[in-house]
Each structure stands twice: as structure tokens, then as C-alpha cells.
Design a protein around this motif. Sequence first.
Motif, short mmCIF file in Angstrom:
data_model
loop_
_atom_site.label_atom_id
_atom_site.label_comp_id
_atom_site.label_asym_id
_atom_site.label_seq_id
_atom_site.Cartn_x
_atom_site.Cartn_y
_atom_site.Cartn_z
N UNK A 122 0.80 -1.18 0.09
CA UNK A 122 0.07 0.11 -0.21
C UNK A 122 0.75 1.14 -0.09
N UNK A 123 2.28 1.14 -0.20
CA UNK A 123 3.05 2.23 -0.20
C UNK A 123 3.53 2.74 1.20
N UNK A 124 3.72 2.12 2.19
CA UNK A 124 3.96 2.41 3.42
C UNK A 124 5.48 2.60 3.49
N UNK A 125 5.82 3.69 4.25
CA UNK A 125 7.09 4.33 4.28
C UNK A 125 7.91 3.90 5.46
N UNK A 126 7.58 2.85 6.24
CA UNK A 126 8.45 2.26 7.22
C UNK A 126 8.26 3.24 8.59
N UNK A 127 7.14 4.08 8.51
CA UNK A 127 7.12 4.95 9.88
C UNK A 127 6.32 4.17 10.69
N UNK A 128 6.28 4.18 11.92
CA UNK A 128 5.67 3.36 13.24
C UNK A 128 4.56 4.12 13.38
N UNK A 129 3.91 5.19 12.67
CA UNK A 129 2.67 5.57 12.84
C UNK A 129 1.75 5.69 11.37
N UNK A 130 0.77 5.29 11.45
CA UNK A 130 -0.18 5.36 10.43
C UNK A 130 -1.30 6.03 10.53
N UNK A 131 -1.98 6.52 9.39
CA UNK A 131 -3.36 7.41 9.32
C UNK A 131 -4.29 6.54 9.48
N UNK A 132 -5.42 7.01 10.06
CA UNK A 132 -6.85 6.05 10.13
C UNK A 132 -7.11 5.46 9.06
N UNK A 133 -6.99 6.44 7.76
CA UNK A 133 -7.27 5.98 6.47
C UNK A 133 -6.40 4.57 6.10
N UNK A 134 -5.14 4.85 6.31
CA UNK A 134 -4.24 3.66 6.12
C UNK A 134 -4.60 2.19 6.76
N UNK A 135 -5.08 2.70 8.18
CA UNK A 135 -5.44 1.22 9.10
C UNK A 135 -6.76 0.87 8.29
#
Length: 132
Positions: free
Chosen positions: A10-23
Motif C-alpha cells: 500500500x506504499x508504506x514508508x516504514x514509519x511507526x505511525x499510520x493514518x486512520x485511512x491507512x489502517x
Amino acid sequence: MSLRERLKELGWDGKALLTPNQVAALLEVGRPAVEDLTRRGLLRVVRMGKKSYITLASLEELLEGAVPRRRAVWLTLRLLERLGARVELATHPGGYTARALGEEGRGLTPEEAVLALADRLAGEVEREGGDL
């Protein structure tokens, strides 16, 4: 497919935080379902200004069926209370310290300190081969 593989897809950039839309996209649910999970304490939210993010760790815990951290802390405190132990929580420059029954645990958050205390107490019981 693992959570991290799906994130990369899904294009995740490796960060430990996700947006609610990503989740929501990861779980294949709508945003209201994600908001419900956060309200129930099953996903931890970090707020930065007006934006909210969900920790990757809490999402992994949810998907792996682990006991959510808040629930584990609550259970720890209830058990110590039943034993008649008084838990003291203090701040220090590096975070928090939780003390009870002659042991202490340290952590960056109050939750981490209580869980570290529980680990210390459990280790003490194992060493003595008995009960608290």
C-alpha cells in the motif's frame, strides 16, 4: 501475507505511525470501524497538532490477538490491588517509575513502567518458587 508486506504493497514508508485511512485500508473496513477500535482502546492513537495517527505496534497487537497494553496494565493494577499492594508512580527525567512490594519498573510511559514492574514481580516469584 504479513502486515508489513501488506503495508509495503500500500506504499508504506516504514514509519511507526499510520493514518486512520491507512489502517482502514489495511483492515479493509471503513474509517468509522477504525474510530470505534480507537474509542474502545484496541488501537493506540498519537495526536500531533490536529492530526491523529495510530501506532503500528497497537495494530500488530490487535491483529496478533495480543492483550492490548491498556488492558494488561489494568489487569496488573487490579491484581496488585487484590494482593493489598500499593503501586506508586513517579516521574523522573527519563520517564516513569512504578513501585510496589519492594520492586520497581521503569518506562517511557506510565504503562511501560507498570508492565516493567509486573515483569520484575513475576521474575521475583519465579526466583523464590512461590507466591507474592
